[in-house]
Design a protein around this motif. Structure first.
Motif, PDB file in Angstrom:
ATOM      1  N   TYR A  34       0.811  -1.280   0.016  1.00 49.09           N
ATOM      2  CA  TYR A  34       0.034   0.166   0.112  1.00 49.09           C
ATOM      3  C   TYR A  34       0.838   1.085   0.034  1.00 49.09           C
ATOM      4  CZ  TYR A  34      -2.758   3.833   1.859  1.00 49.09           C
ATOM      5  OH  TYR A  34      -3.241   5.189   2.098  1.00 49.09           O
ATOM      6  N   MET A  35       1.881   1.311   0.892  1.00 48.29           N
ATOM      7  CA  MET A  35       2.668   2.552   0.793  1.00 48.29           C
ATOM      8  C   MET A  35       3.702   2.794  -0.405  1.00 48.29           C
ATOM      9  SD  MET A  35       3.994   2.768   4.883  1.00 48.29           S
ATOM     10  CE  MET A  35       5.324   1.546   4.860  1.00 48.29           C
ATOM     11  N   ILE A  36       3.928   1.442  -0.898  1.00 50.47           N
ATOM     12  CA  ILE A  36       4.701   1.647  -2.336  1.00 50.47           C
ATOM     13  C   ILE A  36       3.835   2.194  -3.266  1.00 50.47           C
ATOM     14  CG2 ILE A  36       5.924   0.272  -4.133  1.00 50.47           C
ATOM     15  CD1 ILE A  36       6.766  -1.712  -1.795  1.00 50.47           C
ATOM     16  N   TYR A  37       2.646   1.770  -3.403  1.00 48.23           N
ATOM     17  CA  TYR A  37       1.823   2.192  -4.532  1.00 48.23           C
ATOM     18  C   TYR A  37       1.361   3.852  -4.112  1.00 48.23           C
ATOM     19  CZ  TYR A  37      -2.132   3.553  -7.341  1.00 48.23           C
ATOM     20  OH  TYR A  37      -2.898   4.172  -8.316  1.00 48.23           O
ATOM     21  N   LYS A  38       1.373   4.139  -2.881  1.00 48.01           N
ATOM     22  CA  LYS A  38       1.052   5.410  -2.496  1.00 48.01           C
ATOM     23  C   LYS A  38       2.241   6.421  -2.935  1.00 48.01           C
ATOM     24  CE  LYS A  38      -2.170   7.152  -1.094  1.00 48.01           C
ATOM     25  NZ  LYS A  38      -3.465   7.739  -1.752  1.00 48.01           N
ATOM     26  N   TYR A  39       3.392   5.770  -2.673  1.00 44.86           N
ATOM     27  CA  TYR A  39       4.511   6.768  -3.151  1.00 44.86           C
ATOM     28  C   TYR A  39       4.613   6.842  -4.654  1.00 44.86           C
ATOM     29  CZ  TYR A  39       9.531   7.903  -3.996  1.00 44.86           C
ATOM     30  OH  TYR A  39      10.415   8.691  -4.482  1.00 44.86           O
ATOM     31  N   ILE A  40       4.268   5.646  -5.549  1.00 48.21           N
ATOM     32  CA  ILE A  40       4.287   5.909  -6.994  1.00 48.21           C
ATOM     33  C   ILE A  40       3.074   6.749  -7.374  1.00 48.21           C
ATOM     34  CG2 ILE A  40       3.851   4.798  -9.010  1.00 48.21           C
ATOM     35  CD1 ILE A  40       5.172   2.389  -7.623  1.00 48.21           C
ATOM     36  N   TYR A  41       1.995   6.719  -6.576  1.00 45.52           N
ATOM     37  CA  TYR A  41       0.841   7.630  -6.892  1.00 45.52           C
ATOM     38  C   TYR A  41       1.164   8.809  -6.892  1.00 45.52           C
ATOM     39  CZ  TYR A  41      -3.467  10.190  -6.200  1.00 45.52           C
ATOM     40  OH  TYR A  41      -4.576  11.054  -6.601  1.00 45.52           O
ATOM     41  N   TYR A  42       1.993   9.441  -5.819  1.00 45.18           N
ATOM     42  CA  TYR A  42       2.377  10.910  -5.192  1.00 45.18           C
ATOM     43  C   TYR A  42       3.472  11.256  -6.372  1.00 45.18           C
ATOM     44  CZ  TYR A  42      -0.755  11.055  -1.380  1.00 45.18           C
ATOM     45  OH  TYR A  42      -1.678  10.946  -0.682  1.00 45.18           O
ATOM     46  N   MET A  43       4.179  10.316  -6.856  1.00 45.78           N
ATOM     47  CA  MET A  43       5.205  10.634  -8.014  1.00 45.78           C
ATOM     48  C   MET A  43       4.457  10.755  -9.112  1.00 45.78           C
ATOM     49  SD  MET A  43       8.520   8.176  -9.124  1.00 45.78           S
ATOM     50  CE  MET A  43       7.352   7.052  -9.907  1.00 45.78           C
ATOM     51  N   ARG A  44       3.499  10.170  -9.532  1.00 43.46           N
ATOM     52  CA  ARG A  44       2.728  10.518 -10.873  1.00 43.46           C
ATOM     53  C   ARG A  44       2.299  11.671 -10.773  1.00 43.46           C
ATOM     54  NH1 ARG A  44       5.692   7.295 -14.069  1.00 43.46           N
ATOM     55  NH2 ARG A  44       5.553   4.991 -13.798  1.00 43.46           N
ATOM     56  N   MET A  45       1.310  12.167  -9.647  1.00 47.04           N
ATOM     57  CA  MET A  45       0.842  13.423  -9.484  1.00 47.04           C
ATOM     58  C   MET A  45       1.666  14.555  -9.797  1.00 47.04           C
ATOM     59  SD  MET A  45      -2.214  12.604  -9.580  1.00 47.04           S
ATOM     60  CE  MET A  45      -3.220  14.028  -9.049  1.00 47.04           C
TER      61      MET A  45
END
Length: 182
Positions: A34-45
């Motif tokens: 979950y934390m890894i995906y959230k990191y990637i999500y914020y990186m994409r944003m």
């Protein structure tokens, strides 16, 4: 590189395929995936904000970029990642937390899989790595200097890549040599 809203949606959709469904329990327990995906999500944003919103509205863009960088840093401290915007194509898959360092000038294609301990870096005088699509980078592997890594390449754990690698190779060792041609 994310250049419009449609690109953002397609990048997030490709990235999302590699991670389990987010549930209330995974959010509450702060599970690693979950934390890894959230990191990637914020990186994409942050990429979208830097590439699109900053061109339309500098003030709003700066405010959003500060917010997304703050969120990225928050997860970066927990996970150990130093991955700048606009380096990875869609479908980034990070398997576990642990340090991952990527040079801001490196370019990595789509569907890249990375394990912890990876360093992708270079210097101005040596150039920066360019990595193709569908590349697997094993734990503690290093890709250094102005090397070109082809498509469908498997870089074994603890390998140190300092020379160009053609498509469809399995490489390993220090320095990395071709072990098998797929």
């Amino acid at each position: 590189m994310i250049n419009d809203k449609a690109d953002l949606i397609s990048y997030l959709k490709e990235d999302r395929k590699n991670y389990p469904k987010i549930t209330l329990i995974s959010r509450f327990l702060k599970k690693p995936k979950y934390m890894i995906y959230k990191y990637i999500y914020y990186m994409r944003m942050a990429e979208y904000t830097k590439n699109v919103i900053m061109k339309k509205s500098a003030i709003l863009g700066k405010i959003l970029l500060i917010y997304y960088h703050y969120k990225m840093r928050k997860f970066s401290w927990k996970l150990g990642y130093q991955i700048p915007e606009n380096t990875f194509g869609p479908g980034l898959n990070i398997y576990a937390y642990g340090f991952i360092i990527v040079n801001p000038h490196a370019k990595i294609g789509k569907n890249c899989t990375i394990y912890p301990g990876v360093v992708i870096g270079g210097k101005v005088e040596n150039g920066y790595p360019i990595i193709g699509d569908n590349v697997f980078i094993g734990a503690s592997a290093k890709v250094l200097g102005g090397v070109a890594v082809g498509n469908n390449v498997y870089i074994a754990p603890n390998a140190v890549v300092v020379k160009d690698i053609p498509d469809n190779q399995i490489v390993g060792g220090v320095p990395a040599k071709t072990l098998k041609i797929k």
